[in-house]
Write an enzyme that holds these catalytic residues in place. Sequence first.
Site, PDB file in Angstrom:
ATOM      1  N   TRP A 100     -14.866 -35.740  50.455  1.00  4.23           N
ATOM      2  CA  TRP A 100     -15.478 -35.735  51.788  1.00  4.23           C
ATOM      3  C   TRP A 100     -16.977 -35.996  51.675  1.00  4.23           C
ATOM      4  CZ3 TRP A 100     -11.994 -36.783  54.981  1.00  4.23           C
ATOM      5  CH2 TRP A 100     -10.749 -36.160  54.967  1.00  4.23           C
ATOM      6  N   ASP A 167     -21.737 -30.145  56.171  1.00  2.25           N
ATOM      7  CA  ASP A 167     -20.368 -30.296  56.652  1.00  2.25           C
ATOM      8  C   ASP A 167     -19.680 -28.959  56.360  1.00  2.25           C
ATOM      9  OD1 ASP A 167     -17.666 -30.761  56.993  1.00  2.25           O
ATOM     10  OD2 ASP A 167     -17.568 -32.535  55.691  1.00  2.25           O
ATOM     11  N   LYS A 191      -9.581 -26.844  60.808  1.00  4.79           N
ATOM     12  CA  LYS A 191      -9.368 -26.023  59.614  1.00  4.79           C
ATOM     13  C   LYS A 191      -9.469 -24.529  59.964  1.00  4.79           C
ATOM     14  CE  LYS A 191      -9.371 -29.951  57.356  1.00  4.79           C
ATOM     15  NZ  LYS A 191     -10.571 -30.664  57.002  1.00  4.79           N
TER      16      LYS A 191
HETATM   17  C1  LIG Z   1     -10.923 -32.173  56.743  1.00  6.53           C
HETATM   18  C2  LIG Z   1     -12.320 -32.411  56.349  1.00  6.53           C
HETATM   19  C3  LIG Z   1     -13.047 -33.526  56.816  1.00  6.53           C
HETATM   20  C4  LIG Z   1     -12.424 -34.579  57.688  1.00  6.53           C
HETATM   21  O1  LIG Z   1     -12.298 -34.124  58.970  1.00  6.53           O
HETATM   22  P1  LIG Z   1     -11.752 -35.071  60.145  1.00  6.53           P
HETATM   23  O2  LIG Z   1     -11.943 -34.221  61.338  1.00  6.53           O
HETATM   24  O3  LIG Z   1     -10.301 -35.341  59.820  1.00  6.53           O
HETATM   25  O4  LIG Z   1     -12.537 -36.316  60.161  1.00  6.53           O
HETATM   26  C5  LIG Z   1     -14.367 -33.634  56.448  1.00  6.53           C
HETATM   27  N1  LIG Z   1     -14.952 -32.729  55.654  1.00  6.53           N
HETATM   28  C6  LIG Z   1     -14.278 -31.657  55.175  1.00  6.53           C
HETATM   29  C7  LIG Z   1     -14.997 -30.671  54.303  1.00  6.53           C
HETATM   30  C8  LIG Z   1     -12.946 -31.465  55.505  1.00  6.53           C
HETATM   31  O5  LIG Z   1     -12.280 -30.407  55.039  1.00  6.53           O
END
Ligand SMILES: *Cc1c(COP(=O)(O)O)cnc(C)c1O
Length: 357
Positions: A100, A167, A191
């Site tokens: 990511w 993030d 999540k």
């Molecule tokens: C799942 C995830 C993403 C991607 O998220 P989307 O909403 O599917 O674009 C990005 N960063 C992390 C740390 C993730 O766990």
Amino acid sequence: MKKVHNFNAGPCVLPQAAIDATIEALKDFSGTGMPVICVSHRSKEWDAVMDETRALWRELLDIPEEYEILFLGGGASTQFLMVAMNLLENKAAYLETGVWAKKALKEAKGIGNAVCVASSADKTYCYIPKDYEIPTDADYFHITTNNTIYGTEIKYDMDCPVNLVADMSSDIMSRPVNVRKYALIYGGAQKNVGPAGVTFVIVRKDVLGKVTRYLPTMLDYRTHVDGLSMFNTPPVFAIFVMKETLKWVKSLGGVEAMHKLNVEKADLLYNEIDRNSLFVGTAAKEDRSIMNVCFVMAPGHEDLQDEFMAFAKERGMVGIKGHRSVGGFRASLYNACPKEDVQALVDCMKEFEKLHK
Ligand SMILES: *Cc1c(COP(=O)(O)O)cnc(C)c1O
């Protein structure tokens, strides 16, 4: 209904209280006589949902006045681009702790001068790099606090000489966060705070409006700050479920209580992984995530992987297959994952070890 232990990485388990409240709101939302997905987003009943959701975020994470909380579409993956478009003028620095993080860096490179200060790609991202220098001439430094695929986590709010961007898709609301240490925090809701479809952004307003490039209206954070996340139609259903999820977090005592419970759950599983002769953890011990626990069969027992998968499945374990880039197993222990489910997985691992002694 079938009883399962849901360890999916995302979308994933959500609090039953939030699901129940959502089912009710799909019958009659706030006394309107309409399902929540059929009311106007310009109605006063919907306004109240937006206000309450923002207020819950502010209260739970103690978000100061000078920050705005936005609810957008496009997922965390669109934020990889938006962050760079809105904040990168001269240079941006990234810490590459997983796929990511790498994807975020790729988008920034498409926008301007983005550099990687350190990477743990050399060891399949099983650790968080420690020795690196953040360039003081960078517009911002980007980190991924929890690496969902590899089970590593930056569990503290670091001091940073430049604007810190994080993030927090997979560990938001899992622990108290000192929001003041960050210029911007973002993540997909799916999540730990709701269903897929809504993306949260916490942004300190003074970092906006500093870049010289043209920003398309929808990709300019200021559009959404000014429009209170209602410049266009917001993802109403996902926001509603997020509100109910946050109400549940609050009812249990907020992020401090969540953190205590999350540490207990993670310890329970890591202790079993370390004790059990058939399994071994993949993440460096000091960087172990309390949200995503990754493990594989111990050396010499690799041939038992499929058998354990089937054994666990039979006992109701769902979503424990590791990401294809790591293999083995991954159990995601998000806020809504009950401790009893973690205990059930631990019992299952113990039973499997007895079978093979
Ligand atoms: C799942 C995830 C993403 C991607 O998220 P989307 O909403 O599917 O674009 C990005 N960063 C992390 C740390 C993730 O766990």
